[in-house]
Design a protein around this motif. Structure first.
Motif, short mmCIF file in Angstrom:
data_model
loop_
_atom_site.label_atom_id
_atom_site.label_comp_id
_atom_site.label_asym_id
_atom_site.label_seq_id
_atom_site.Cartn_x
_atom_site.Cartn_y
_atom_site.Cartn_z
N LEU A 70 -4.36 -5.70 9.98
CA LEU A 70 -5.37 -6.76 10.17
C LEU A 70 -5.18 -7.91 9.19
CD1 LEU A 70 -8.53 -4.58 10.88
CD2 LEU A 70 -7.15 -5.89 12.52
N LEU A 71 -4.69 -7.63 7.98
CA LEU A 71 -4.38 -8.71 7.04
C LEU A 71 -3.28 -9.60 7.60
CD1 LEU A 71 -4.45 -7.01 3.51
CD2 LEU A 71 -6.12 -8.60 4.47
N GLY A 72 -2.26 -9.00 8.22
CA GLY A 72 -1.19 -9.78 8.85
C GLY A 72 -1.72 -10.64 9.98
N VAL A 73 -2.61 -10.08 10.81
CA VAL A 73 -3.22 -10.85 11.89
C VAL A 73 -4.05 -12.00 11.32
CG1 VAL A 73 -4.89 -10.75 13.80
CG2 VAL A 73 -3.23 -8.91 13.52
N SER A 105 -3.41 -18.24 1.30
CA SER A 105 -2.46 -17.89 0.23
C SER A 105 -2.82 -16.54 -0.40
CB SER A 105 -2.45 -18.96 -0.85
OG SER A 105 -1.97 -20.17 -0.34
N GLY A 106 -4.10 -16.34 -0.67
CA GLY A 106 -4.54 -15.08 -1.26
C GLY A 106 -4.26 -13.89 -0.36
N VAL A 107 -4.57 -14.03 0.93
CA VAL A 107 -4.32 -12.93 1.87
C VAL A 107 -2.82 -12.69 2.02
CG1 VAL A 107 -4.63 -12.15 4.26
CG2 VAL A 107 -6.51 -13.28 3.07
N SER A 108 -2.03 -13.77 2.02
CA SER A 108 -0.57 -13.62 2.11
C SER A 108 -0.03 -12.86 0.91
CB SER A 108 0.10 -14.99 2.19
OG SER A 108 -0.26 -15.64 3.37
#
Length: 162
Positions: A70-73, A105-108
């Motif tokens: 889900l982070l990738g999505v 940026s943070g999630v990446s």
């Protein structure tokens, strides 16, 4: 002190405050943490947080894979979304764009740290999340054709490496 093969002195050994040698050092626990430097396949891995999902907890491992997926999505959605309406005040739009960029940026970076666990399942979940996210939000499969083609494709610039 002993010298290593690089002629760098080793740090002093930890001593106990109430022990026979009270040199002022706090007691230190020495944990041997094995860090994989190549991909491995196991549900006993740490993903993002210490102790998570934990050893011998396959259900929590599956939840961690869904979370990373889900982070990738989410990264792909943020990269291809249009959340700022046309005609928004330029300062407001700039601040919103900056906030979106910061979150992306943070999630990446979270996704990158998850992949750095070197767990094969986490890697596949990450790639799968990015693939599904791009298919849904970036590929144009579900976009209506037509229009002038002059409108922005997303609020944020494309992600780059380097």
């Amino acid at each position: 002190m002993t010298a290593s093969h690089h002629n760098i002195p080793s740090p002093p050994a930890a001593t106990l405050i109430n022990g026979s040698n009270s040199g002022g050092f706090m007691p230190m626990r020495r944990h041997r943490m094995m860090m994989h430097m190549s991909f491995f396949w196991s549900h006993s891995a740490e993903v993002l947080f210490t102790g998570w999902p934990g050893p011998d907890r396959p259900a929590m491992y599956a939840i961690s894979l869904v979370f990373v997926f889900l982070l990738g999505v989410l990264v792909e959605w943020l990269s291809h979304s249009r959340l700022i309406k046309t005609g928004t005040n330029i300062v407001t739009a700039g601040l919103l764009r900056t906030c979106l960029y910061t979150v992306r940026s943070g999630v990446s970076y979270l996704v990158m740290l998850a992949v750095m666990s070197f767990n094969g399942g986490v890697f596949l979940a990450t790639v799968g999340g990015h693939a599904v996210g791009f298919l849904v939000f970036g590929s144009g499969v579900w976009k209506k054709s037509g229009g002038s083609g002059t409108e922005r494709s997303s609020d944020l610039p494309p992600m780059t490496c380097g």
